[in-house]
Design an enzyme around this catalytic site. Structure first.
Site, PDB file in Angstrom:
ATOM      1  N   LYS A   1       0.849  -1.191   0.000  1.00 33.66           N
ATOM      2  CA  LYS A   1       0.000   0.000   0.000  1.00 33.66           C
ATOM      3  C   LYS A   1       0.882   1.237   0.000  1.00 33.66           C
ATOM      4  O   LYS A   1       1.682   1.429   0.915  1.00 33.66           O
ATOM      5  CB  LYS A   1      -0.905   0.010   1.238  1.00 33.66           C
ATOM      6  CG  LYS A   1      -1.645   1.344   1.466  1.00 33.66           C
ATOM      7  CD  LYS A   1      -2.548   1.337   2.707  1.00 33.66           C
ATOM      8  CE  LYS A   1      -3.117   2.725   2.993  1.00 33.66           C
ATOM      9  NZ  LYS A   1      -3.970   2.761   4.213  1.00 33.66           N
TER      10      LYS A   1
ATOM     11  N   ASP B   1      -2.519  10.366   3.289  1.00 33.62           N
ATOM     12  CA  ASP B   1      -3.912   9.975   3.507  1.00 33.62           C
ATOM     13  C   ASP B   1      -4.623  11.037   4.324  1.00 33.62           C
ATOM     14  O   ASP B   1      -4.560  11.047   5.554  1.00 33.62           O
ATOM     15  CB  ASP B   1      -3.965   8.615   4.224  1.00 33.62           C
ATOM     16  CG  ASP B   1      -5.401   8.141   4.432  1.00 33.62           C
ATOM     17  OD1 ASP B   1      -6.321   8.739   3.830  1.00 33.62           O
ATOM     18  OD2 ASP B   1      -5.586   7.162   5.190  1.00 33.62           O
TER      19      ASP B   1
ATOM     20  N   LYS C   1     -10.105  13.172   7.600  1.00 26.93           N
ATOM     21  CA  LYS C   1      -9.655  12.892   8.957  1.00 26.93           C
ATOM     22  C   LYS C   1      -9.643  14.193   9.762  1.00 26.93           C
ATOM     23  O   LYS C   1      -9.404  15.251   9.203  1.00 26.93           O
ATOM     24  CB  LYS C   1      -8.212  12.349   8.925  1.00 26.93           C
ATOM     25  CG  LYS C   1      -8.074  10.926   8.429  1.00 26.93           C
ATOM     26  CD  LYS C   1      -6.617  10.470   8.508  1.00 26.93           C
ATOM     27  CE  LYS C   1      -6.424   9.103   7.887  1.00 26.93           C
ATOM     28  NZ  LYS C   1      -7.093   8.011   8.619  1.00 26.93           N
TER      29      LYS C   1
ATOM     30  N   ASP D   1       1.752   6.636   5.292  1.00 27.81           N
ATOM     31  CA  ASP D   1       0.757   5.645   4.881  1.00 27.81           C
ATOM     32  C   ASP D   1       1.192   4.868   3.631  1.00 27.81           C
ATOM     33  O   ASP D   1       0.435   4.098   3.060  1.00 27.81           O
ATOM     34  CB  ASP D   1      -0.595   6.342   4.656  1.00 27.81           C
ATOM     35  CG  ASP D   1      -1.780   5.418   4.868  1.00 27.81           C
ATOM     36  OD1 ASP D   1      -1.620   4.385   5.534  1.00 27.81           O
ATOM     37  OD2 ASP D   1      -2.870   5.742   4.362  1.00 27.81           O
TER      38      ASP D   1
ATOM     39  N   ASP E   1     -12.032   7.198   3.537  1.00 32.23           N
ATOM     40  CA  ASP E   1     -10.832   7.006   4.368  1.00 32.23           C
ATOM     41  C   ASP E   1     -10.463   5.520   4.489  1.00 32.23           C
ATOM     42  O   ASP E   1      -9.404   5.189   5.011  1.00 32.23           O
ATOM     43  CB  ASP E   1     -11.065   7.619   5.756  1.00 32.23           C
ATOM     44  CG  ASP E   1      -9.766   7.841   6.514  1.00 32.23           C
ATOM     45  OD1 ASP E   1      -8.684   7.745   5.894  1.00 32.23           O
ATOM     46  OD2 ASP E   1      -9.847   8.121   7.729  1.00 32.23           O
TER      47      ASP E   1
ATOM     48  N   GLU F   1      -9.341   3.683   2.212  1.00 30.40           N
ATOM     49  CA  GLU F   1      -8.842   3.726   0.837  1.00 30.40           C
ATOM     50  C   GLU F   1      -7.775   2.676   0.547  1.00 30.40           C
ATOM     51  O   GLU F   1      -7.601   2.264  -0.601  1.00 30.40           O
ATOM     52  CB  GLU F   1      -8.287   5.127   0.531  1.00 30.40           C
ATOM     53  CG  GLU F   1      -6.827   5.384   0.955  1.00 30.40           C
ATOM     54  CD  GLU F   1      -6.582   5.320   2.454  1.00 30.40           C
ATOM     55  OE1 GLU F   1      -7.558   5.429   3.226  1.00 30.40           O
ATOM     56  OE2 GLU F   1      -5.424   5.125   2.874  1.00 30.40           O
TER      57      GLU F   1
ATOM     58  N   ARG G   1      -7.528  -0.467   1.180  1.00 29.79           N
ATOM     59  CA  ARG G   1      -8.059  -1.730   0.639  1.00 29.79           C
ATOM     60  C   ARG G   1      -8.455  -1.580  -0.835  1.00 29.79           C
ATOM     61  O   ARG G   1      -8.398  -2.545  -1.589  1.00 29.79           O
ATOM     62  CB  ARG G   1      -9.216  -2.222   1.528  1.00 29.79           C
ATOM     63  CG  ARG G   1     -10.397  -1.321   1.601  1.00 29.79           C
ATOM     64  CD  ARG G   1     -11.300  -1.577   2.815  1.00 29.79           C
ATOM     65  NE  ARG G   1     -10.715  -1.065   4.063  1.00 29.79           N
ATOM     66  CZ  ARG G   1     -11.260  -1.188   5.258  1.00 29.79           C
ATOM     67  NH1 ARG G   1     -12.416  -1.826   5.405  1.00 29.79           N
ATOM     68  NH2 ARG G   1     -10.668  -0.691   6.329  1.00 29.79           N
TER      69      ARG G   1
HETATM   70  N1  BES Z   1      -4.116   4.792   6.855  1.00 29.17           N
HETATM   71  C1  BES Z   1      -5.234   4.560   7.685  1.00 29.17           C
HETATM   72  C2  BES Z   1      -4.931   3.589   8.829  1.00 29.17           C
HETATM   73  C3  BES Z   1      -4.036   4.120   9.914  1.00 29.17           C
HETATM   74  C4  BES Z   1      -4.568   4.830  10.977  1.00 29.17           C
HETATM   75  C5  BES Z   1      -2.690   3.868   9.883  1.00 29.17           C
HETATM   76  C6  BES Z   1      -3.733   5.288  11.972  1.00 29.17           C
HETATM   77  C7  BES Z   1      -1.864   4.309  10.884  1.00 29.17           C
HETATM   78  C8  BES Z   1      -2.380   5.027  11.917  1.00 29.17           C
HETATM   79  C9  BES Z   1      -6.362   3.966   6.852  1.00 29.17           C
HETATM   80  O1  BES Z   1      -6.431   4.370   5.540  1.00 29.17           O
HETATM   81  C10 BES Z   1      -7.639   4.399   7.506  1.00 29.17           C
HETATM   82  O2  BES Z   1      -7.907   5.562   7.500  1.00 29.17           O
HETATM   83  N2  BES Z   1      -8.379   3.434   8.033  1.00 29.17           N
HETATM   84  C11 BES Z   1      -9.587   3.715   8.698  1.00 29.17           C
HETATM   85  C12 BES Z   1     -10.596   2.681   8.263  1.00 29.17           C
HETATM   86  C13 BES Z   1     -12.003   2.999   8.686  1.00 29.17           C
HETATM   87  C14 BES Z   1     -12.510   4.213   7.941  1.00 29.17           C
HETATM   88  C15 BES Z   1     -12.854   1.785   8.379  1.00 29.17           C
HETATM   89  C16 BES Z   1      -9.336   3.627  10.196  1.00 29.17           C
HETATM   90  O3  BES Z   1      -8.565   2.786  10.629  1.00 29.17           O
HETATM   91  O4  BES Z   1      -9.912   4.432  10.912  1.00 29.17           O
HETATM   92 ZN    ZN Z   2      -4.663   4.958   4.694  1.00 26.49          ZN
HETATM   93 MN    MN Z   3      -7.524   6.174   5.310  1.00 23.14          MN
END
Ligand code: BES
Ligand code: ZN
Ligand code: MN
Length: 500
Positions: free
Chosen positions: A263, A268, A275, A286, A345, A347, A349
């Site tokens: 990834k 992000d 966010k 990210d 967010d 994204e 996946r």
């Molecule tokens: N890049 C983030 C995951 C992340 C969060 C990595 C904090 C490192 C630290 C990912 O793209 C994300 O935003 N995931 C969301 C998914 C949710 C919207 C289902 C998350 O984990 O909140």
């Molecule tokens: Zn992300």
């Molecule tokens: Mn995200």
């Protein structure tokens, strides 16, 4: 920082580091240093609490009778626990302290303590590895006070009874260190500099090592039907990229490759599902999965690994904009499956879905391992001690687990199953990209990825959200924000099982 291996001789300058096992039980070199300094170590032991535990050190400054500026007696801990990782951590810790103390050269003369399984040559090579990993700095953006941030140690000598074996073991470790440094650089780079195109340009540099590098832009991805990946990058001014790196080192040229997928979200913001401000800080990292894949390909090429390996990274920037993807959009992936995007967010996946399909259709790999900073939820479950492992293949999972243990990058397996898969059923498309619940978020994400894994394809997913970067210096071997996590693990999986 200069590294060298040599037979023990007299130390003519700088710090002289010798070891004692728990007790303390002085090693032969420590006894030699004690005698040379007229019993300074013995006297020091009487007035200190040093017991030889790992992490302890007894320092004697400007000792009489020797040329060394200081003698350091370092705790090696219990011999049975003194393995490659312990040696690396000890050397890194020592190097950090001595560099801060202003030393410019250090000689390690660490004998294998009685009862430890390490061989002298391997011990020496891993001491060097610990020192090397600790010497990393990222100062490209400092214009002043550089001296406060530079790594001051200039030379590290490892005195060993088997310098030949150490020199033989070193190049493979050095290759891995180089790959980790590349991954750390990529993770540390700010997102205004490291756009998808800039990341791709850096990956292209691997061609100098004999890696075949191809970069696909948006037009090519559109032709391939990569609507999931492209949707994520749609709100960015910067073009999305898919980088394909091939290292063909196997004796059998046509052997099916192993595949690594990363990834690479260069920033992000969350997209329109923006966010909050504080949650955005650090999201330059990210792309840590893509960095690990690139670093691993670098390491395999440098050490000319006898394997066919392919690294595929999906590089995008996730931004809000008039052209950005909306929550409620439905996109069509390269696999043909449709996805209802309910949260922009989630994204990672979406990017991985198309990168996974490409990896499988194009290369028919022996296995696919993807690495991604995929979910905050994995940090709720595992913190920064273990990456989350998900797999449809017990053998591959065990190999990854064991490699992780061996190199100090541990992983913990979590379940997959049809009950979890139900969580991503959509009202109007083949699946949705979030569950609508706060439970089992990391598993739901893995379940989503599994929908893009073809029948009978061995696959593993590593959720490295808690591993790719660190706040403060939590890890002895890691002196920067970017960890370079995953490079060693992937290299080790290959070295243990897929070469020859
Ligand atoms: N890049 C983030 C995951 C992340 C969060 C990595 C904090 C490192 C630290 C990912 O793209 C994300 O935003 N995931 C969301 C998914 C949710 C919207 C289902 C998350 O984990 O909140
Ligand atoms: Zn992300
Ligand atoms: Mn995200």
């Amino acid at each position: 920082m200069q590294l060298s291996f040599a037979a023990p001789g007299s130390v003519s300058t700088g710090a002289w580091v010798v070891g004692a096992a728990e007790g303390p039980v002085l090693t032969a070199a420590a006894q030699k240093a004690d005698a040379a300094s007229g019993g300074a170590i013995s006297r020091g032991l009487k007035v200190s609490r040093f017991t030889g535990k790992a992490g302890q050190a007894l320092e004697i400054l400007a000792p009489a009778g020797v040329k060394a500026s200081r003698i350091v007696l370092v705790g090696l801990g219990k011999p049975s626990a003194f393995d490659a990782g312990a040696a690396e951590n000890m050397a890194a810790d020592m190097i950090g302290r001595l560099s801060k103390a202003g030393e410019s050269s250090v000689t390690f003369e660490i004998d294998v303590p009685k009862g430890a399984k390490l061989k002298p040559g391997a011990l020496a090579a891993h001491l060097a590895m610990g020192a090397r990993l600790k010497s990393y700095t990222f100062n490209h953006y400092r214009t002043k006070d550089l001296a406060d941030h530079e790594f001051k140690l200039k030379s590290v000598a490892i005195a060993t009874s088997d310098a030949a074996a150490a020199r033989k073991a070193w190049p493979a470790l050095d290759a891995v260190a180089q790959g980790m440094f590349l991954a750390r650089d990529l993770v540390n780079e700010p997102p205004n500099v490291l756009s998808p195109a800039e990341f791709a340009a850096r990956a292209r540099q691997l061609s100098k090592l004999g890696v075949k590098v191809e970069v696909l832009g948006e037009a090519q991805m559109k032709k391939l039907g990569m609507g999931a990946l492209l949707g994520v990058g749609q709100g960015s001014e910067r073009e999305s990229q898919l980088v394909v790196m091939q290292w063909n080192g196997a004796r059998a040229k046509s052997a099916a490759p192993v595949a690594f997928v990363g990834k690479g979200v260069c920033f992000d913001s969350g997209g329109l599902s923006l966010k909050p401000g504080a949650g955005m800080i650090g999201m330059k990292g990210d792309m840590g999965g893509a960095a690990a894949v690139t670093g691993a390909m670098h390491a395999l090429a440098v050490r000319k690994a006898r394997v066919n390996a392919v690294g595929i990274i999906g590089l995008v920037e996730n931004m809000p904009d008039g052209k950005a993807q909306r929550p409620d959009d439905v996109v069509k992936s390269m696999s043909g499956q449709t996805i209802e995007v309910l949260n922009t967010d989630a994204e990672g996946r979406l990017v991985l879905a198309d990168a996974l399909t490409y990896a499988q259709q194009k290369f028919k790999p022996k296995f696919v391992i993807d690495l991604a900073t995929l979910t905050g939820a994995i940090m709720v479950a595992l913190g920064s001690e273990n990456a989350g492992l998900f797999s449809n293949d017990d053998k591959l999972a065990r190999r990854i687990h064991d490699a992780g243990q061996a190199v100090g990058e541990p992983v913990w397996r979590l379940p997959l199953g049809p009950g979890y898969d139900k969580m991503i059923r959509s009202k109007i498309a083949d699946m949705k990209n979030i569950t609508g619940s706060t439970f089992a978020g990391s598993i739901a994400a893995a379940q989503f990825l599994q929908r893009f894994v073809e029948k009978d394809q061995a696959w593993a997913h590593l959720d490295i959200a808690g591993m790719a970067w660190q706040d403060g210096e939590q890890k002895a071997l890691v002196p920067s924000w970017g960890v370079g996590w995953g490079v060693r693990l992937l290299d080790r999986v290959v070295a243990d099982h897929y070469e020859g």
